[in-house]
Motif scaffolding. Sequence first.
Motif, PDB file in Angstrom:
ATOM      1  N   THR A   1      42.841  33.300  43.995  1.00  0.00           N
ATOM      2  CA  THR A   1      43.900  34.192  43.545  1.00  0.00           C
ATOM      3  C   THR A   1      43.836  35.495  44.326  1.00  0.00           C
ATOM      4  O   THR A   1      42.909  35.738  45.089  1.00  0.00           O
ATOM      5  CB  THR A   1      43.801  34.467  42.028  1.00  0.00           C
TER       6      THR A   1
ATOM      7  N   GLY B   1      46.957  34.367  37.369  1.00  0.00           N
ATOM      8  CA  GLY B   1      45.781  33.520  37.236  1.00  0.00           C
ATOM      9  C   GLY B   1      45.541  32.952  35.857  1.00  0.00           C
ATOM     10  O   GLY B   1      45.515  31.742  35.663  1.00  0.00           O
TER      11      GLY B   1
ATOM     12  N   ILE C   1      38.727  35.747  44.704  1.00  0.00           N
ATOM     13  CA  ILE C   1      39.757  36.787  44.564  1.00  0.00           C
ATOM     14  C   ILE C   1      39.878  37.494  45.911  1.00  0.00           C
ATOM     15  O   ILE C   1      38.885  38.019  46.434  1.00  0.00           O
ATOM     16  CB  ILE C   1      39.401  37.815  43.468  1.00  0.00           C
TER      17      ILE C   1
ATOM     18  N   LYS D   1      44.165  38.130  36.877  1.00  0.00           N
ATOM     19  CA  LYS D   1      43.556  37.353  37.953  1.00  0.00           C
ATOM     20  C   LYS D   1      42.124  36.942  37.595  1.00  0.00           C
ATOM     21  O   LYS D   1      41.651  35.870  37.993  1.00  0.00           O
ATOM     22  CB  LYS D   1      43.580  38.150  39.258  1.00  0.00           C
TER      23      LYS D   1
END
Length: 445
Positions: free
Chosen positions: A53, A151, A166, A188
């Motif tokens: 993400t 996410g 990430i 996220k």
Amino acid sequence: MDYAAALDHLDSLINHEARPRAGRIAGLNLETMSSIMSALGDPHTAYPAVHVTGTNGKGSVVRLTARLLTAMGLRVGAYTSPHLGEPTERIEVNQTPVPPDIFAALIGEISTVAQFLEQKLTWFETVTAAAFMHFADVGVDAAVIEVGMLGRYDATNLINASVATITNVGFDHTDGEGDWRAAIAQEKAGIIKPDSVVVCGEIASDLVEIFAAEPCEQFFSRSESGGDFGTRSDQLAVGGRHLELFTPNASYDDLLLSLHGKHQGDNAAVALTSAEAFFAKALPPDVVAEAMADVTVPGRFEIISRNPLLILDGAHNPDGACAAHETLRSDFNPSGGLILVIGLQSGRDATGILDALEVADAKTVIACTAPTARGIPAIEITQAAKELGATTEAIDDPMAALQRGFELANTDDAILVVGSFTVVGAIRTAVNDDPTVLSAQPLDG
């Protein structure tokens, strides 16, 4: 169900994918997705996964990570979004998209199950389910999965990934209200599971703390002053960038990355650390060198032709636009002027994107209307460009806008197509179908 029917079915479904919000979108949950996957035998549990993400760089990191895993001898599925031409592009195994007939069969099976269970899937949920099924059907050794949006409540978050990656946090999919950076980071962070190894490319300490607060197996972070992984050297090279990277397990020197832009060095560090985390060990340097040297990311600073230079880049937020502009100047520094062709979807910060592209210094800005129901009218983009001091005109059709750019361009100019992937995709597809549509010299090979 044939391919045309599959596309018709997808077009009939709700599409939340591009709706900009900070935090959870009302009504989104994983319950429907979970029930459908359960009825299909939970194919997403058949292979280990890396889940990626972030605001920018997700697509590059997914492709880099997948290429590294493939170079290690694995059969690797990669799920990315959005697509440029056909939705089959989103689902690849060892860099090969799912065949249209198989894609159609998957969509048909998912549709039948959803109807039987009286469940309503969205467009993205349906295609995500197809990816999960295809990867299980062909027996991948690993899957690298890109989050569609945020996410926590993204359809992809049904997987229990061994590595949660990430890239960064920036202004996208947000209304900009309140502490939007923290709100985005919290959503996220939802991809992190208790048994995940986390690879965090974000460097802002307050946001890193949000990710680090999630229970996980191990946490690796990057920082400007060092951190667990990062880039020691990132220099311009013929065909891309020359990198020296370090990870928790090793240092990798003398790497040629076949992607343009200094930001891709950071993406490469994130991807390499993610691949290492997947194997829980350092990777052979020759394998890393092989993977880095031939990775491709369609629609991300993709050179289409020269004289004039034509580049396609799906930069659709201010940070992405800034990276695209800096890459053009640092990696190419065209001797002529810059012609921008830009089309955006609603919810995007048009003024911020145009400002990041320094449109006042461009030769001209040609705005088009993104070929989607959410396309911002070209005339509105030109108005924003004029307020920033740009010379600009509006041409609704993306290909007509590009052809106008070629009319205005000299051979030493650069034409940069940016904005919505629907614009980049439409132009890329048209050029691939008929290269003669451009009055430009095609690249060799």
